[in-house]
Design a protein around this motif. Structure first.
Motif, short mmCIF file in Angstrom:
data_model
loop_
_atom_site.label_atom_id
_atom_site.label_comp_id
_atom_site.label_asym_id
_atom_site.label_seq_id
_atom_site.Cartn_x
_atom_site.Cartn_y
_atom_site.Cartn_z
N LEU A 92 0.82 -1.21 0.00
CA LEU A 92 0.00 0.00 0.00
C LEU A 92 0.86 1.26 0.00
O LEU A 92 0.54 2.24 -0.69
N LEU A 93 1.95 1.26 0.76
CA LEU A 93 2.85 2.42 0.77
C LEU A 93 3.52 2.59 -0.60
O LEU A 93 3.68 3.71 -1.08
N ALA A 94 3.90 1.48 -1.22
CA ALA A 94 4.52 1.56 -2.54
C ALA A 94 3.53 2.08 -3.57
O ALA A 94 3.87 2.93 -4.42
N MET A 95 2.29 1.59 -3.53
CA MET A 95 1.27 2.09 -4.45
C MET A 95 1.02 3.57 -4.23
O MET A 95 0.89 4.35 -5.18
N SER A 96 0.95 3.96 -2.94
CA SER A 96 0.74 5.37 -2.62
C SER A 96 1.88 6.23 -3.14
O SER A 96 1.67 7.34 -3.65
N LEU A 97 3.09 5.72 -3.02
CA LEU A 97 4.26 6.45 -3.50
C LEU A 97 4.18 6.68 -5.00
O LEU A 97 4.44 7.78 -5.51
N VAL A 98 3.80 5.63 -5.74
CA VAL A 98 3.66 5.74 -7.19
C VAL A 98 2.63 6.79 -7.54
O VAL A 98 2.85 7.67 -8.40
N ASN A 200 13.43 -9.53 -7.35
CA ASN A 200 12.91 -10.75 -7.93
C ASN A 200 11.81 -10.51 -8.95
O ASN A 200 11.21 -11.45 -9.44
N ALA A 201 11.52 -9.27 -9.27
CA ALA A 201 10.42 -8.97 -10.19
C ALA A 201 10.93 -8.24 -11.41
O ALA A 201 12.01 -7.66 -11.41
N ASN A 202 10.13 -8.30 -12.44
CA ASN A 202 10.41 -7.48 -13.62
C ASN A 202 9.23 -6.57 -13.86
O ASN A 202 8.31 -6.52 -13.06
N GLY A 203 9.22 -5.85 -14.94
CA GLY A 203 8.05 -5.03 -15.28
C GLY A 203 7.82 -3.95 -14.25
O GLY A 203 8.58 -2.98 -14.14
N ALA A 204 6.75 -4.08 -13.45
CA ALA A 204 6.39 -3.07 -12.47
C ALA A 204 7.49 -2.88 -11.44
O ALA A 204 7.73 -1.77 -10.96
N GLY A 205 8.18 -3.96 -11.06
CA GLY A 205 9.27 -3.83 -10.10
C GLY A 205 10.39 -2.96 -10.61
O GLY A 205 10.96 -2.15 -9.86
N GLU A 206 10.74 -3.11 -11.86
CA GLU A 206 11.80 -2.30 -12.44
C GLU A 206 11.36 -0.84 -12.54
O GLU A 206 12.15 0.08 -12.28
N ASN A 438 2.93 -7.76 -7.19
CA ASN A 438 3.36 -7.30 -8.50
C ASN A 438 2.19 -6.71 -9.28
O ASN A 438 2.29 -5.64 -9.89
N GLN A 439 1.05 -7.41 -9.27
CA GLN A 439 -0.14 -6.91 -9.96
C GLN A 439 -0.63 -5.61 -9.33
O GLN A 439 -1.08 -4.70 -10.04
N SER A 440 -0.54 -5.50 -8.00
CA SER A 440 -0.99 -4.28 -7.31
C SER A 440 -0.15 -3.09 -7.74
O SER A 440 -0.68 -1.99 -8.01
N LEU A 441 1.15 -3.27 -7.80
CA LEU A 441 2.03 -2.18 -8.18
C LEU A 441 1.85 -1.81 -9.65
O LEU A 441 1.86 -0.63 -10.02
N LEU A 443 -0.93 -2.06 -11.26
CA LEU A 443 -2.18 -1.29 -11.31
C LEU A 443 -1.94 0.15 -10.86
O LEU A 443 -2.52 1.09 -11.42
N ALA A 444 -1.11 0.34 -9.84
CA ALA A 444 -0.83 1.70 -9.36
C ALA A 444 -0.21 2.55 -10.45
O ALA A 444 -0.56 3.73 -10.59
N PHE A 445 0.72 2.01 -11.22
CA PHE A 445 1.32 2.77 -12.31
C PHE A 445 0.27 3.13 -13.36
O PHE A 445 0.26 4.25 -13.89
N MET A 446 -0.63 2.20 -13.65
CA MET A 446 -1.67 2.48 -14.63
C MET A 446 -2.60 3.59 -14.15
O MET A 446 -2.96 4.51 -14.90
N VAL A 447 -3.00 3.54 -12.86
CA VAL A 447 -3.87 4.56 -12.30
C VAL A 447 -3.17 5.91 -12.29
O VAL A 447 -3.76 6.95 -12.62
N ALA A 448 -1.88 5.92 -11.92
CA ALA A 448 -1.12 7.17 -11.90
C ALA A 448 -1.08 7.80 -13.28
O ALA A 448 -1.21 9.03 -13.43
N GLU A 449 -0.91 6.97 -14.30
CA GLU A 449 -0.85 7.50 -15.67
C GLU A 449 -2.20 8.09 -16.08
O GLU A 449 -2.25 9.16 -16.70
N ARG A 450 -3.29 7.43 -15.73
CA ARG A 450 -4.61 7.97 -16.06
C ARG A 450 -4.87 9.26 -15.31
O ARG A 450 -5.45 10.21 -15.86
N LEU A 451 -4.47 9.34 -14.05
CA LEU A 451 -4.64 10.58 -13.30
C LEU A 451 -3.85 11.71 -13.92
O LEU A 451 -4.36 12.83 -14.10
N ARG A 452 -2.60 11.43 -14.25
CA ARG A 452 -1.74 12.46 -14.82
C ARG A 452 -2.29 12.93 -16.16
O ARG A 452 -2.33 14.14 -16.45
N THR A 453 -2.74 11.99 -16.99
CA THR A 453 -3.31 12.36 -18.29
C THR A 453 -4.59 13.15 -18.13
O THR A 453 -4.83 14.14 -18.82
N GLY A 454 -5.44 12.72 -17.19
CA GLY A 454 -6.71 13.40 -16.98
C GLY A 454 -6.55 14.81 -16.46
O GLY A 454 -7.39 15.67 -16.73
#
Length: 470
Positions: A92-98, A200-206, A438-441, A443-454
């Motif tokens: 939750l803290l990582a998602m909030s940070l994103v 240990n992750a790729n994609g969202a972790g990176e 991994n899926q949670s993080l 999703l956070a990047f996707m939501v952040a992008e939609r917020l920024r675009t909006g």
């Protein structure tokens, strides 16, 4: 509109309304003893904390912030450990940070913790074939009611479990307060929150690691300039759950000594589910009396009239931050159903918080027999929700997600492209499937992008807020 009410209805009155989704106990005297003991326990949360959250939600309703609400589908007593809670807080803290850094939006953090021990069920009983014979037992309704194991002893509805819920919630809140105020949430240690996850992750972790490096550089610059704000070291974190079990909620409804007003002290933020939101039902009747901010789940059959009627019943004064509508309509329905509801509520002049729950409307049974959700469907519902708010010019105020801090395999898809065949590997939920970390993080990047675009091209209330604060 109805006049505000400040008394507390009796339990007898609530029971006379024949509330839905309530367990049936064999021994009424045993239940009353448990409730008497529960009524004498100290509150789990305090009125001042509840008021602070309501003020924060009022800012979200004005478009000056974003609500992140997440946690287990159903908490378990066995899950009340420091390691388990720490892992959930990390996600939750990582998602909030994103969301905060990538979208530049203040984030209000609320966990589905310290009370989410009961779940509504479609049927009162469950039937399985054991040794060639059909066996029917009460459905598992969460650790607050009975046990998960399919035996007559475990499935007995036990009122003593209501006291166990209180004890587990108290321990969870104590741990949470210790973590968020004791250095765990310090932004200067951001790189340690998910170090093993990033390795240990790729994609969202990176992507998260790259974001962390940017934040660390910014923090180092601020410290070098002599800026070391206390808000970088701790965070405000609130608890929430569905106010499903009326016996439990009623026992923990108390009169605040400062204001002489009733508060639900089982959690900061309480919500009413899709199955129990009848206008004259017992759940609405109890919660319309308390001062807590309230969530209302709205499924695909919800209408503008439903939403307006509930808002008027629960919040006759139009108190800022009081009402949050949590929509759970499904990826295939969100774009068709939501616009009329939002426009209808907006026409009343109310400022409410609009939150998406992209989980509950997208559940299905896999070919391997597991209840699951597709990450692609979750993302599609979130995108549909953003599409509606962007088109109407209303503020998309938050996201409500069932998630865990563990590497479970309960929802298919995501960066690791989990398939239905993978579900058996680590399917650990006590009820509904959750996003893994991994899926949670992701999703956070996707939501952040939609917020920024909006926010681009809008009359941006967030930037106006920061301008006022600075």
């Amino acid at each position: 509109m109805l006049a505000p009410v400040y008394d507390i209805p009796s339990l007898a009155d609530l029971r006379a309304r024949q509330p839905k989704q309530q367990p049936r106990y064999e021994d009424a005297a045993e239940l009353e003893r448990a409730l008497a003991a529960l009524s004498s326990r100290p509150p789990l949360v305090f009125a001042g904390e509840v008021d602070d959250l309501r003020d924060g939600l009022a800012r979200v309703a004005r478009g000056e912030g974003f609500l992140l609400q997440g946690g287990d589908c159903a908490e378990t007593f066995a899950g009340v450990t420091a390691a388990n809670l720490k892992n959930k807080l990390r996600v939750l803290l990582a998602m909030s940070l994103v969301l905060t850094y990538a979208a530049q939006v203040p984030v209000l953090k609320v966990g589905r913790i310290a009370g989410q021990y009961a779940k509504p069920r479609s049927k009162d009983t469950e039937t399985r074939v054991i040794d060639g014979q059909e066996v029917t037992l009460p459905s598992f309704r969460g650790d607050a009611v009975n046990g998960f194991e399919f035996t007559a002893e475990a499935r007995r509805n036990d009122p003593q479990r209501l006291l166990d819920v209180y004890n587990a919630s108290s321990a969870t809140l104590n741990l949470t307060r210790a973590f968020v105020s004791g250095g765990f949430a310090d932004l200067r240690t951001v790189n340690t929150w998910n170090s093993d996850f990033v390795r240990n992750a790729n994609g969202a972790g990176e992507r998260y690691q790259a974001l962390v490096e940017e934040i660390e550089a910014a923090l180092a610059f601020m410290v070098a300039c002599g800026i070391d704000d206390e808000q970088m070291h701790t965070v405000d974190f609130y608890s929430s759950h569905e106010a499903l079990l009326l016996d439990y909620e009623h026992a923990l409804t108390r009169i605040d000594s400062r204001s002489q007003l009733p508060y639900g002290t089982s959690g900061h933020f309480l919500w009413i589910g899709e199955r129990t939101r009848e206008l004259d039902g017992a759940h609405v009747e109890l919660l319309r009396h308390v001062q807590n901010p309230l969530g209302i789940k709205l499924g695909p059959t919800a209408t503008a009239e439903d939403a307006i009627g509930l808002a008027d019943r629960l919040d006759p004064d139009g108190t800022p931050g009081r009402i949050t509508f949590i929509t759970r309509m499904g990826a295939g329905r969100i774009r068709d159903v939501l616009p009329d509801v939002v426009e209808g509520v907006r026409a009343t002049g109310r400022e409410v918080v609009w939150v998406t729950d992209p989980m509950h409307g997208n559940t299905y049974t896999s070919s391997t027999g597991y209840k699951t959700r597709s990450f692609a469907d979750v993302v599609d519902e979130v995108n549909g929700w953003f599409d509606v708010h962007d088109r109407l010019g209303t503020w998309p105020g938050g996201i409500h997600v069932e998630l865990t801090g563990e590497d479970v395999t309960e929802c298919v898809g995501g960066t690791h492209d989990l398939a239905e065949a993978d579900l058996a590997h680590r399917y650990e939920t006590a009820c509904d499937p959750r996003l893994n970390r991994n899926q949670s993080l992701e999703l956070a990047f996707m939501v952040a992008e939609r917020l920024r675009t909006g926010l681009q091209g809008r009359n941006n209330p967030v930037q106006q807020f920061f301008a006022r604060e600075l």
